[in-house]
Design a protein around this motif. Structure first.
Motif, PDB file in Angstrom:
ATOM      1  N   UNK A 177       0.827  -1.196   0.000  1.00 44.80           N
ATOM      2  CA  UNK A 177       0.000   0.000   0.000  1.00 44.80           C
ATOM      3  C   UNK A 177       0.864   1.250   0.000  1.00 44.80           C
ATOM      4  N   UNK A 178       0.231   2.397   0.179  1.00 45.53           N
ATOM      5  CA  UNK A 178       0.988   3.644   0.285  1.00 45.53           C
ATOM      6  C   UNK A 178       0.411   4.469   1.421  1.00 45.53           C
TER       7      UNK A 178
ATOM      8  N   UNK B 151      -2.382  10.831   9.205  1.00 44.36           N
ATOM      9  CA  UNK B 151      -1.757   9.711   8.503  1.00 44.36           C
ATOM     10  C   UNK B 151      -2.854   8.788   7.991  1.00 44.36           C
ATOM     11  N   UNK B 152      -2.732   8.379   6.747  1.00 41.81           N
ATOM     12  CA  UNK B 152      -3.709   7.449   6.169  1.00 41.81           C
ATOM     13  C   UNK B 152      -2.982   6.474   5.260  1.00 41.81           C
ATOM     14  N   UNK B 153      -3.415   5.243   5.262  1.00 45.13           N
ATOM     15  CA  UNK B 153      -2.867   4.215   4.376  1.00 45.13           C
ATOM     16  C   UNK B 153      -3.941   3.845   3.368  1.00 45.13           C
ATOM     17  N   UNK B 154      -3.586   3.881   2.092  1.00 44.96           N
ATOM     18  CA  UNK B 154      -4.542   3.637   1.011  1.00 44.96           C
ATOM     19  C   UNK B 154      -3.987   2.601   0.040  1.00 44.96           C
TER      20      UNK B 154
ATOM     21  N   UNK C 259      -7.431  -2.468 -14.457  1.00 44.95           N
ATOM     22  CA  UNK C 259      -6.569  -2.134 -13.330  1.00 44.95           C
ATOM     23  C   UNK C 259      -5.995  -0.744 -13.581  1.00 44.95           C
ATOM     24  N   UNK C 260      -6.105   0.131 -12.600  1.00 42.43           N
ATOM     25  CA  UNK C 260      -5.683   1.522 -12.773  1.00 42.43           C
ATOM     26  C   UNK C 260      -4.776   1.938 -11.619  1.00 42.43           C
ATOM     27  N   UNK C 261      -3.795   2.768 -11.965  1.00 46.47           N
ATOM     28  CA  UNK C 261      -2.849   3.306 -10.981  1.00 46.47           C
ATOM     29  C   UNK C 261      -3.473   4.573 -10.402  1.00 46.47           C
ATOM     30  N   UNK C 262      -4.192   4.413  -9.295  1.00 48.77           N
ATOM     31  CA  UNK C 262      -5.044   5.480  -8.761  1.00 48.77           C
ATOM     32  C   UNK C 262      -4.593   5.798  -7.340  1.00 48.77           C
ATOM     33  N   UNK C 263      -3.764   6.832  -7.207  1.00 51.37           N
ATOM     34  CA  UNK C 263      -3.237   7.213  -5.895  1.00 51.37           C
ATOM     35  C   UNK C 263      -2.537   8.562  -5.984  1.00 51.37           C
TER      36      UNK C 263
ATOM     37  N   UNK D 206       3.006   1.773   2.569  1.00 57.05           N
ATOM     38  CA  UNK D 206       1.959   1.724   3.586  1.00 57.05           C
ATOM     39  C   UNK D 206       2.437   1.361   4.970  1.00 57.05           C
ATOM     40  N   UNK D 207       3.552   0.599   5.066  1.00 60.55           N
ATOM     41  CA  UNK D 207       4.087   0.220   6.372  1.00 60.55           C
ATOM     42  C   UNK D 207       5.032   1.265   6.943  1.00 60.55           C
TER      43      UNK D 207
END
Length: 307
Positions: A143-144, A192-195, A207-211, A245-246
């Motif tokens: 994740x990010x 702080x948020x992990x998505x 599939x899309x690179x959505x971030x 994400x970590x």
């Protein structure tokens, strides 16, 4: 990507055209990711608001959890990001750092720039394909993470971002959106948020690179801006930054690779007065070129989604 243009004879009312051709326009939007309506009589900001209601079938959304300076023009129609005209705004998907985001974006050219000033677009299906599979896999697995610091008297204030000066209301909002709030000693706020980095488009199944991992990373800023921020703040206190994400640091070469993937997938067009650009926010990223001249672009968002 292809921006499909629909042109009307000068003076053609846009709302009648949209009503008659809504199904076709929505089909092309879902296939191509963006459509450009050119040569129509829009009717100013009020007419632009009606464009949203006709094509999306719902009212424009309020800009919540703000990350950039905007001004309200009228109702839920806003200016595009109020950054200095000499700066590029890197490609991104609107509100992809949030738990809920708009599916459809609308842009109205009130006044074009004298030079440059395009709103470049990138098909995020192509961005996904341009990214090395190993890089994609690591983001899908880890994740990010986005860290935002709202400093007193610097940048967007938390009261503006969350639309309230009530700390309890902010904490309640954060609990409902997967955000961890931490109040800073200076009266500011760290969130702080992990998505997820990769999503599946709800209509196409692509599939899309959505971030916002690339957009919010400090290295995506102009060099002089990066250096200025680093002189003022420690890394953990930067206004925005991203990590795996970590919490692990994203290597510089990975960030360079991601920016190159966006640029390889991008296209542009020159604005004309009264152009209306409609973007599927889960198929196309958008940005802003530097420009000279007045350039005024109105923005509206519609169709909330949390997939």
């Amino acid at each position: 990507m292809t921006v499909t243009e629909f042109t009307g004879p000068p003076g053609t009312p846009i709302h009648a055209y949209l009503t008659e051709n809504r199904d076709k326009l929505r089909t092309v939007l879902a296939e191509q990711g963006a459509i450009l309506l050119r040569g129509f009589e829009v009717g100013g900001v009020d007419g632009f608001d009606r464009v949203v209601r006709v094509l999306s079938g719902s009212a424009p959304l309020t800009y919540a959890e703000r990350s950039s300076p905007r001004s309200t023009i009228k109702g839920q129609v806003y200016t595009s990001t109020d950054y200095p005209q000499g700066e590029e705004i890197f490609l991104h998907n609107e509100n992809s750092y949030q738990a809920v985001w708009p599916r459809t974006l609308y842009f109205l050219c009130i006044e074009p720039a004298h030079t440059l000033g395009a709103t470049p677009l990138a098909d995020i299906r192509d961005v996904y394909r341009h990214i090395d599979p190993g890089v994609r896999e690591e983001f899908e697995r880890r994740g990010w993470r986005v860290v935002r610091n709202f400093h007193a008297e610097f940048g967007v204030q938390w009261q503006e971002a969350f639309g309230t000066d009530d700390r309890d209301a902010v904490e309640e909002y954060c609990r409902g959106k997967g955000i961890e709030p931490h109040w800073r000693p200076d009266g500011g706020l760290r969130t702080t948020a992990v998505r997820r980095a990769v999503h599946t488009h709800p209509e196409t199944g692509s599939r899309v690179w959505f971030n916002h991992a690339t957009f919010f990373h400090v290295s995506s800023l102009a060099q002089e801006v990066q250096e200025g921020l680093r002189e003022i703040f420690a890394e953990e206190d930067l206004p925005t930054n991203t990590y795996y994400g970590d919490g692990g640091r994203i290597p510089d070469e990975v960030m360079d690779h991601l920016r190159a993937a966006y640029r390889a997938a991008s296209t542009r067009f020159d604005w004309q007065r009264d152009d209306v650009l409609v973007v599927d926010n889960m198929l196309a990223a958008h940005g802003r070129e530097p420009f000279t001249g007045p350039r005024k672009i109105a923005v509206a968002m519609a169709e909330p989604w949390d997939g």
